[in-house]
Design an enzyme around this catalytic site. Sequence first.
Site, PDB file in Angstrom:
ATOM      1  N   TYR A 113      52.140  24.833   6.534  1.00 20.22           N
ATOM      2  CA  TYR A 113      52.099  24.114   7.777  1.00 20.22           C
ATOM      3  C   TYR A 113      51.028  23.070   7.539  1.00 20.22           C
ATOM      4  O   TYR A 113      49.741  23.289   7.700  1.00 20.22           O
ATOM      5  CB  TYR A 113      51.865  24.742   9.112  1.00 20.22           C
ATOM      6  CG  TYR A 113      52.200  24.005  10.282  1.00 20.22           C
ATOM      7  CD1 TYR A 113      52.954  23.391  10.763  1.00 20.22           C
ATOM      8  CD2 TYR A 113      50.624  23.910  10.765  1.00 20.22           C
ATOM      9  CE1 TYR A 113      52.826  22.733  11.958  1.00 20.22           C
ATOM     10  CE2 TYR A 113      50.656  23.022  12.045  1.00 20.22           C
ATOM     11  CZ  TYR A 113      51.819  22.537  12.763  1.00 20.22           C
ATOM     12  OH  TYR A 113      51.569  21.631  13.560  1.00 20.22           O
ATOM     13  N   ASN A 265      42.326  19.985  14.990  1.00 17.65           N
ATOM     14  CA  ASN A 265      42.826  21.317  15.552  1.00 17.65           C
ATOM     15  C   ASN A 265      42.138  22.523  16.043  1.00 17.65           C
ATOM     16  O   ASN A 265      42.239  23.618  15.545  1.00 17.65           O
ATOM     17  CB  ASN A 265      43.953  22.146  14.603  1.00 17.65           C
ATOM     18  CG  ASN A 265      44.873  22.913  15.065  1.00 17.65           C
ATOM     19  OD1 ASN A 265      45.723  23.567  14.466  1.00 17.65           O
ATOM     20  ND2 ASN A 265      45.349  22.953  16.490  1.00 17.65           N
ATOM     21  N   GLN A 353      19.579  41.565  63.843  1.00 19.21           N
ATOM     22  CA  GLN A 353      19.946  41.124  62.413  1.00 19.21           C
ATOM     23  C   GLN A 353      20.060  39.739  62.403  1.00 19.21           C
ATOM     24  O   GLN A 353      20.218  38.978  63.380  1.00 19.21           O
ATOM     25  CB  GLN A 353      21.111  42.099  62.285  1.00 19.21           C
ATOM     26  CG  GLN A 353      21.375  43.422  62.347  1.00 19.21           C
ATOM     27  CD  GLN A 353      22.552  43.930  62.136  1.00 19.21           C
ATOM     28  OE1 GLN A 353      22.771  44.737  61.422  1.00 19.21           O
ATOM     29  NE2 GLN A 353      23.666  43.198  62.466  1.00 19.21           N
ATOM     30  N   ARG A 359      21.451  37.430  55.866  1.00 17.67           N
ATOM     31  CA  ARG A 359      21.372  38.698  55.452  1.00 17.67           C
ATOM     32  C   ARG A 359      22.300  39.303  54.606  1.00 17.67           C
ATOM     33  O   ARG A 359      22.071  40.237  53.829  1.00 17.67           O
ATOM     34  CB  ARG A 359      21.844  39.533  56.873  1.00 17.67           C
ATOM     35  CG  ARG A 359      21.720  40.961  56.776  1.00 17.67           C
ATOM     36  CD  ARG A 359      21.928  41.725  58.267  1.00 17.67           C
ATOM     37  NE  ARG A 359      22.614  40.856  59.277  1.00 17.67           N
ATOM     38  CZ  ARG A 359      23.834  41.572  59.755  1.00 17.67           C
ATOM     39  NH1 ARG A 359      24.318  42.323  59.373  1.00 17.67           N
ATOM     40  NH2 ARG A 359      24.607  40.482  60.538  1.00 17.67           N
ATOM     41  N   ASN A 389      44.704  26.312  13.290  1.00 16.33           N
ATOM     42  CA  ASN A 389      45.950  26.674  12.673  1.00 16.33           C
ATOM     43  C   ASN A 389      46.384  25.649  11.604  1.00 16.33           C
ATOM     44  O   ASN A 389      46.418  24.571  11.955  1.00 16.33           O
ATOM     45  CB  ASN A 389      46.925  26.977  13.887  1.00 16.33           C
ATOM     46  CG  ASN A 389      48.134  27.380  13.287  1.00 16.33           C
ATOM     47  OD1 ASN A 389      48.325  28.500  12.741  1.00 16.33           O
ATOM     48  ND2 ASN A 389      49.274  26.520  13.450  1.00 16.33           N
ATOM     49  N   LYS A 461      19.119  14.494  59.993  1.00 14.99           N
ATOM     50  CA  LYS A 461      20.604  14.608  60.454  1.00 14.99           C
ATOM     51  C   LYS A 461      21.434  13.610  59.464  1.00 14.99           C
ATOM     52  O   LYS A 461      22.725  14.233  59.071  1.00 14.99           O
ATOM     53  CB  LYS A 461      20.681  13.804  61.624  1.00 14.99           C
ATOM     54  CG  LYS A 461      21.851  13.482  62.361  1.00 14.99           C
ATOM     55  CD  LYS A 461      22.005  12.803  63.807  1.00 14.99           C
ATOM     56  CE  LYS A 461      21.467  13.834  64.642  1.00 14.99           C
ATOM     57  NZ  LYS A 461      22.256  14.991  65.122  1.00 14.99           N
ATOM     58  N   GLU A 489      55.074  18.007  24.165  1.00 15.74           N
ATOM     59  CA  GLU A 489      55.158  17.974  22.539  1.00 15.74           C
ATOM     60  C   GLU A 489      56.623  18.502  22.377  1.00 15.74           C
ATOM     61  O   GLU A 489      56.765  19.616  21.726  1.00 15.74           O
ATOM     62  CB  GLU A 489      54.106  18.429  21.991  1.00 15.74           C
ATOM     63  CG  GLU A 489      54.185  18.024  20.385  1.00 15.74           C
ATOM     64  CD  GLU A 489      54.758  18.745  19.291  1.00 15.74           C
ATOM     65  OE1 GLU A 489      55.455  18.351  18.462  1.00 15.74           O
ATOM     66  OE2 GLU A 489      54.140  20.086  19.426  1.00 15.74           O
ATOM     67  N   ASN A 492      57.288  22.270  22.378  1.00 10.35           N
ATOM     68  CA  ASN A 492      56.527  23.042  21.307  1.00 10.35           C
ATOM     69  C   ASN A 492      55.177  23.703  22.065  1.00 10.35           C
ATOM     70  O   ASN A 492      55.041  24.904  22.024  1.00 10.35           O
ATOM     71  CB  ASN A 492      56.294  22.239  20.170  1.00 10.35           C
ATOM     72  CG  ASN A 492      55.335  23.132  19.127  1.00 10.35           C
ATOM     73  OD1 ASN A 492      55.976  24.211  18.749  1.00 10.35           O
ATOM     74  ND2 ASN A 492      54.229  22.877  18.631  1.00 10.35           N
TER      75      ASN A 492
END
Length: 721
Positions: A113, A265, A353, A359, A389, A461, A489, A492
């Site tokens: 390929y 690739n 708290q 917190r 590949n 501000k 493509e 594919n």
Amino acid sequence: MASSIVQNGHVNGEAMDLCKKSINVNDPLNWEMAAESLRGSHLDEVKKMVDEFRKPIVKLGGETLTVAQVASIANVDNKSNGVKVELSESARAGVKASSDWVMDSMGKGTDSYGVTTGFGATSHRRTKNGGALQKELIRFLNAGVFGNGTESSHTLPHSATRAAMLVRINTLLQGYSGIRFEILEAITKLINSNITPCLPLRGTITASGDLVPLSYIAGLLTGRPNSKAVGPNGEKLNAEERFRVAGVTSGFFELQPKEGLALVNGTAVGSGMASMVLFESNILAVMSEVLSAIFAEVMNGKPEFTDYLTHKLKHHPGQIEAAAIMEHILDGSSYVKAAQKLHEMDPLQKPKQDRYALRTSPQWLGPQIEVIRAATKMIEREINSVNDNPLIDVSRNKALHGGNFQGTPIGVSMDNTRLALASIGKLMFAQFSELVNDYYNNGLPLNLTAGRNPSLDYGLKGAEIAMASYCSELQFLANPVTNHVQSAEQHNQDVNSLGLISARKTAEAVDILKLMSSTYLVALCQAIDLRHLEENLKNAVKNTVSQVAKKTLAMGANGELHPARFCEKELLQVVEREYLFTYADDPCSSTYPLMQKLRQVLVDHAMKNGESEKNLNSSIFQKIVAFEDELKAVLPKEVESARAVVESGNPAIPNRITECRSYPLYRLVRQEVGTELLTGEKVRSPGEEIDKVFTAFCNGQIIDPLLECLKSWNGAPIPIC
């Protein structure tokens, strides 16, 4: 064919028993390796990244490249001395072995390929003209659009291109791609000479790798007439000049079979940009932890939220570390000590708290740090992977057809990182909003106004509005990219990672979070200076009230001790408890709480004075006018005098920040970067000051002060006693 390269125990080019040698029998699936990479603290990892970023040489061998090294090469323009790339000579034999295998198989008529076949959905086509096939591959992939000029908005940033070149070399060095070592040497020379090809910003789906942008690097190497590049100073270079400046004497390359495919690739563009993004994301994650601790300091927060037991019981390591870092900053902090006295004096002055933005900041930041850290490791595996590949397995005399070009680790890790950055920004905005709101900020002025006249000074501000804008855009960017895949493509490439697109969006998120961090840090330094001003002015008010009380309340008309003398202690308690900035612009105004509450103390004592109030010589009511008149005569002058002394740099009480572990960041903002307290009385705008700090974020100047804040942390929470 005896040449070899060792890769994860697999010697490419040397026959072997794969069952015995290519698999780690103790960790065949690599989970243990992945887990081991997360050993130790995130902060230690960030320190290591910074050290790697600053090293002058990046030595490539295929397996040890780091995110920090990629970022270092990418950002060479921001460094006084350029970092250089060196190739491991031990990789040469394996690279040659796979290249020779391709040529031998071509000679034998083997059908492979991308060597004898067409590409993708047209791989049913065949040719014996391997060189011409590679040339056509580069031509048809040159489908990108640049617009005008080498720096147009459609050109990939040159830093990202350099990152891609480095990562692609690292992949090809592993000897599974069928390319000559000389081509890798040429790319290395281009990097070291700061010759950067121009790549299109868009046009890749990062599966089959980053085909379109990488084809422009191949176009430069082969001398394509449409290829563009810039030199060390950003100048445009023609084809011959590029090679001459870089010292590539071989001339343009005529690609052999498989070499064009080997160049294009792969996932290098996406993973290269992801590496740059993650280097900065890790720094910003640590910054968010430290800024949260400084927020606790200036807000008079209660450090209890960092207690180790709380976080140990939740189990998440990111949360435990975030809390421990904040605990370290707050441990021994002068602000925390002062706040503790305030809470003890009047426990009802603020809620029991602190609000969630403070917190629960460790619980909020912890998962984001874990995500960013995991993404960093995923990308480091990707940049050390063989991701093209087919793969040339010389030892088994075959080409393996697979899908390592699928950049899913990039797309997924970048989507996750971007969501984490958005969450960090959301917390930062929540903290900023509390900081500038006088209903929540425990005595700081509205908008962090520092001028004498709040009616003509609106402080930050505008910056708060800008923060809302930044945060909104950042939250939008948190939306995932990877769920927008289109079949490509001729179906594919029907699933594809969109890795580079996601990395680009994450780079945008990093920039926005740097804008937010810069704005927030300027606001925190403004708050620090306001606390300093508050302390000095309140000291002046206390002294003045005490002196006026002694002068007007202690003695009667005939020199006898007066019952009003017992009011002084409570009068001073009023001063101590009343937020200074609620009256500082006009301390004796009858509409402001100070004078109202001072009068109330005297009235309350008069009401308790009983029959003595009927005697003019012992009446407390009769003293109120004298007390207020004297206070009005002297207090405004004393407050203004105290303010002037602070502004001159010689305050009666020094700035507490110098006694805190967070001081290095304040020092950076005020001294090294050169900002000052913002007021409406000055010409300088908030944006001008924020810009200076933003520049420090962008050029890395922020890193050393940040790490200095944590230099004494031993990597563990304070033990539970």
